[in-house]
Motif scaffolding. Structure first.
Motif, PDB file in Angstrom:
ATOM      1  N   THR A  91       3.508 -11.766  -1.425  1.00 37.92           N
ATOM      2  CA  THR A  91       3.770 -10.588  -1.242  1.00 37.92           C
ATOM      3  C   THR A  91       5.159 -10.297  -0.517  1.00 37.92           C
ATOM      4  O   THR A  91       5.714 -11.144   0.090  1.00 37.92           O
ATOM      5  N   PRO A  92       5.928  -9.331  -1.210  1.00 35.69           N
ATOM      6  CA  PRO A  92       5.765  -8.245  -1.902  1.00 35.69           C
ATOM      7  C   PRO A  92       6.032  -8.485  -3.388  1.00 35.69           C
ATOM      8  O   PRO A  92       6.802  -9.430  -3.564  1.00 35.69           O
ATOM      9  N   SER A  93       5.657  -7.571  -4.243  1.00 41.60           N
ATOM     10  CA  SER A  93       6.184  -7.549  -5.638  1.00 41.60           C
ATOM     11  C   SER A  93       6.478  -6.100  -5.790  1.00 41.60           C
ATOM     12  O   SER A  93       6.209  -5.142  -5.175  1.00 41.60           O
ATOM     13  N   TYR A  94       7.391  -6.047  -6.898  1.00 41.04           N
ATOM     14  CA  TYR A  94       7.897  -4.673  -7.174  1.00 41.04           C
ATOM     15  C   TYR A  94       8.089  -4.379  -8.382  1.00 41.04           C
ATOM     16  O   TYR A  94       8.682  -5.185  -9.184  1.00 41.04           O
ATOM     17  N   ALA A  95       7.748  -3.176  -9.162  1.00 40.56           N
ATOM     18  CA  ALA A  95       7.678  -2.920 -10.643  1.00 40.56           C
ATOM     19  C   ALA A  95       7.536  -1.286 -10.773  1.00 40.56           C
ATOM     20  O   ALA A  95       6.793  -0.692 -10.141  1.00 40.56           O
ATOM     21  N   ASN A  96       8.397  -0.776 -11.680  1.00 34.67           N
ATOM     22  CA  ASN A  96       8.221   0.667 -11.920  1.00 34.67           C
ATOM     23  C   ASN A  96       8.057   1.558 -10.650  1.00 34.67           C
ATOM     24  O   ASN A  96       7.264   2.457 -10.928  1.00 34.67           O
ATOM     25  N   GLY A  97       8.692   1.364  -9.751  1.00 38.10           N
ATOM     26  CA  GLY A  97       8.800   2.306  -8.761  1.00 38.10           C
ATOM     27  C   GLY A  97       7.777   2.241  -7.568  1.00 38.10           C
ATOM     28  O   GLY A  97       7.733   2.845  -6.653  1.00 38.10           O
ATOM     29  N   LEU A  98       6.939   1.070  -7.778  1.00 36.16           N
ATOM     30  CA  LEU A  98       5.866   0.821  -6.914  1.00 36.16           C
ATOM     31  C   LEU A  98       5.890  -0.641  -6.233  1.00 36.16           C
ATOM     32  O   LEU A  98       6.409  -1.712  -6.984  1.00 36.16           O
ATOM     33  N   CYS A  99       5.731  -0.773  -5.043  1.00 41.95           N
ATOM     34  CA  CYS A  99       5.445  -1.945  -4.119  1.00 41.95           C
ATOM     35  C   CYS A  99       3.933  -2.252  -4.258  1.00 41.95           C
ATOM     36  O   CYS A  99       3.202  -1.783  -3.819  1.00 41.95           O
ATOM     37  N   PHE A 100       3.887  -3.710  -4.532  1.00 40.33           N
ATOM     38  CA  PHE A 100       2.582  -4.221  -4.832  1.00 40.33           C
ATOM     39  C   PHE A 100       2.412  -5.421  -3.625  1.00 40.33           C
ATOM     40  O   PHE A 100       3.121  -6.244  -3.485  1.00 40.33           O
ATOM     41  N   THR A 101       1.314  -5.265  -2.800  1.00 37.03           N
ATOM     42  CA  THR A 101       1.234  -5.994  -1.677  1.00 37.03           C
ATOM     43  C   THR A 101      -0.169  -6.653  -1.628  1.00 37.03           C
ATOM     44  O   THR A 101      -1.280  -6.061  -2.482  1.00 37.03           O
ATOM     45  N   SER A 102      -0.394  -7.873  -1.250  1.00 40.53           N
ATOM     46  CA  SER A 102      -1.785  -8.258  -0.810  1.00 40.53           C
ATOM     47  C   SER A 102      -1.748  -9.095   0.327  1.00 40.53           C
ATOM     48  O   SER A 102      -0.824  -9.608   0.914  1.00 40.53           O
ATOM     49  N   THR A 103      -3.018  -9.139   1.341  1.00 38.52           N
ATOM     50  CA  THR A 103      -3.235  -9.872   2.310  1.00 38.52           C
ATOM     51  C   THR A 103      -3.776 -11.157   2.126  1.00 38.52           C
ATOM     52  O   THR A 103      -3.899 -11.976   2.972  1.00 38.52           O
ATOM     53  N   GLY A 104      -3.582 -11.519   0.811  1.00 35.19           N
ATOM     54  CA  GLY A 104      -4.078 -13.041   0.582  1.00 35.19           C
ATOM     55  C   GLY A 104      -5.418 -13.210   0.078  1.00 35.19           C
ATOM     56  O   GLY A 104      -5.844 -13.976  -0.754  1.00 35.19           O
ATOM     57  N   SER A 105      -6.183 -11.879  -0.330  1.00 34.67           N
ATOM     58  CA  SER A 105      -7.264 -11.883  -1.014  1.00 34.67           C
ATOM     59  C   SER A 105      -6.980 -11.489  -2.546  1.00 34.67           C
ATOM     60  O   SER A 105      -5.750 -11.512  -2.861  1.00 34.67           O
ATOM     61  N   SER A 106      -7.994 -11.198  -3.380  1.00 32.39           N
ATOM     62  CA  SER A 106      -7.857 -11.157  -4.808  1.00 32.39           C
ATOM     63  C   SER A 106      -7.424  -9.490  -4.684  1.00 32.39           C
ATOM     64  O   SER A 106      -7.373  -8.929  -5.777  1.00 32.39           O
ATOM     65  N   THR A 107      -7.400  -8.780  -3.723  1.00 33.41           N
ATOM     66  CA  THR A 107      -7.282  -7.311  -3.680  1.00 33.41           C
ATOM     67  C   THR A 107      -5.665  -7.032  -3.540  1.00 33.41           C
ATOM     68  O   THR A 107      -5.112  -7.440  -2.754  1.00 33.41           O
ATOM     69  N   TRP A 108      -4.980  -6.203  -4.640  1.00 31.24           N
ATOM     70  CA  TRP A 108      -3.639  -5.797  -4.520  1.00 31.24           C
ATOM     71  C   TRP A 108      -3.688  -4.380  -4.266  1.00 31.24           C
ATOM     72  O   TRP A 108      -4.358  -3.667  -4.736  1.00 31.24           O
ATOM     73  N   SER A 109      -2.587  -3.797  -3.517  1.00 34.01           N
ATOM     74  CA  SER A 109      -2.388  -2.389  -3.248  1.00 34.01           C
ATOM     75  C   SER A 109      -1.147  -1.978  -3.641  1.00 34.01           C
ATOM     76  O   SER A 109      -0.306  -2.804  -3.747  1.00 34.01           O
ATOM     77  N   ALA A 110      -1.002  -0.816  -4.313  1.00 35.62           N
ATOM     78  CA  ALA A 110       0.286  -0.301  -4.828  1.00 35.62           C
ATOM     79  C   ALA A 110       0.416   0.880  -4.081  1.00 35.62           C
ATOM     80  O   ALA A 110      -0.061   1.505  -3.592  1.00 35.62           O
ATOM     81  N   TRP A 111       1.991   0.661  -3.522  1.00 31.86           N
ATOM     82  CA  TRP A 111       2.541   1.834  -2.596  1.00 31.86           C
ATOM     83  C   TRP A 111       3.849   2.471  -3.336  1.00 31.86           C
ATOM     84  O   TRP A 111       4.539   1.743  -3.785  1.00 31.86           O
ATOM     85  N   ASP A 112       4.008   3.628  -2.911  1.00 29.57           N
ATOM     86  CA  ASP A 112       5.146   4.288  -3.454  1.00 29.57           C
ATOM     87  C   ASP A 112       6.205   4.044  -2.017  1.00 29.57           C
ATOM     88  O   ASP A 112       5.846   4.930  -1.089  1.00 29.57           O
ATOM     89  N   ILE A 113       7.179   3.654  -2.220  1.00 32.50           N
ATOM     90  CA  ILE A 113       8.056   3.222  -0.931  1.00 32.50           C
ATOM     91  C   ILE A 113       9.246   4.258  -0.793  1.00 32.50           C
ATOM     92  O   ILE A 113       9.874   3.888   0.229  1.00 32.50           O
ATOM     93  N   ASP A 114       9.513   4.818  -1.542  1.00 33.26           N
ATOM     94  CA  ASP A 114      10.800   5.389  -1.723  1.00 33.26           C
ATOM     95  C   ASP A 114      11.109   6.053  -0.423  1.00 33.26           C
ATOM     96  O   ASP A 114      12.470   6.229  -0.066  1.00 33.26           O
ATOM     97  N   ASP A 115      10.236   6.864   0.158  1.00 34.72           N
ATOM     98  CA  ASP A 115      10.449   7.575   1.509  1.00 34.72           C
ATOM     99  C   ASP A 115      10.000   6.882   2.946  1.00 34.72           C
ATOM    100  O   ASP A 115      10.154   7.251   3.946  1.00 34.72           O
ATOM    101  N   GLY A 116       9.839   5.276   2.564  1.00 28.18           N
ATOM    102  CA  GLY A 116       9.027   4.683   3.756  1.00 28.18           C
ATOM    103  C   GLY A 116      10.096   3.972   4.595  1.00 28.18           C
ATOM    104  O   GLY A 116       9.836   3.327   5.642  1.00 28.18           O
ATOM    105  N   LEU A 117      11.323   3.781   4.132  1.00 29.86           N
ATOM    106  CA  LEU A 117      12.309   3.123   4.803  1.00 29.86           C
ATOM    107  C   LEU A 117      12.617   3.525   6.123  1.00 29.86           C
ATOM    108  O   LEU A 117      13.012   4.854   6.198  1.00 29.86           O
TER     109      LEU A 117
END
Length: 199
Positions: A127-153
């Motif tokens: 974690t993390p990965s980034y593509a096409n405007g989305l940040c991809f995260t995982s807590t170590g499981s097989s589940t990944w989440s996609a986040w729009d992070i443009d306004d989160g900084l």
């Protein structure tokens, strides 16, 4: 990088590979070994695609993409563990000790701020990965989440000039408030274009 090919780095080593996609048969071509990038350092590319950036425990290494030669070694102001991604504006790294936050840096390793998420996002294994405007995260499981992070900084405005009297070491965004510079007299430089130099 800008050529649209797929690349990967050996997880425990320094080998850097290009995946063969024409035809896509699962084979790879060894391009070179990244010196000093053995172990579990993760990689991304610089925004212009000219460099490979590796990250491990706050150590950021920059390699020339065309040759694999080490160009520069930097230390991140707010170190992470392994993961690194490039948004085109920021390098994103795992935030040590805060499981719902990712740190943002510029490509020179300067800390910009944290992106805080509503739930845990960190895993030291990628974690993390980034593509096409989305940040991809995982807590170590097989589940990944996609986040729009443009306004989160999260930024901390203030004076970022260490020579100003009101320098704020916690600020990561200059707000134009710097003041109180030392007055050592009136000095100026004048160049006429002939035999001018400084030493």
């Amino acid at each position: 990088p800008v050529n649209g090919k797929l690349y990967m780095k050996n997880y425990y080593g320094a080998g850097f590979y290009r995946l063969n996609t024409d035809p896509f048969d699962g084979s790879v071509e060894l391009l070179y070994y990244l010196s000093g990038a053995n172990s579990q350092a993760m990689f991304t590319f610089s925004a212009d695609g000219q460099y490979i950036l590796t990250h491990e425990y706050g150590s950021l290494k920059k390699y020339e993409f065309s040759t694999g030669e080490l160009v520069e070694s930097l230390n991140l102001d707010n170190e992470g563990i392994y993961g690194i991604a490039n948004t085109g504006n920021y390098l994103l790294t795992y935030t040590i000790g805060i499981n719902n936050s990712i740190s943002a840096h510029d490509e020179q390793g300067n800390y910009i701020g944290n992106i805080v998420f509503p739930s845990a996002v960190n895993s030291s294994y990628g974690t993390p990965s980034y593509a096409n405007g989305l940040c991809f995260t995982s807590t170590g499981s097989s589940t990944w989440s996609a986040w729009d992070i443009d306004d989160g900084l999260i930024t901390t405005p203030g004076c970022t000039d260490p020579y100003a009297d009101n320098f704020d070491a916690s600020a990561n965004e200059d707000d134009g408030s710097c003041a109180g510079y030392p007055d050592n007299g009136d000095y100026s430089l004048s160049f006429d274009g002939l035999d001018d130099y400084t030493s």
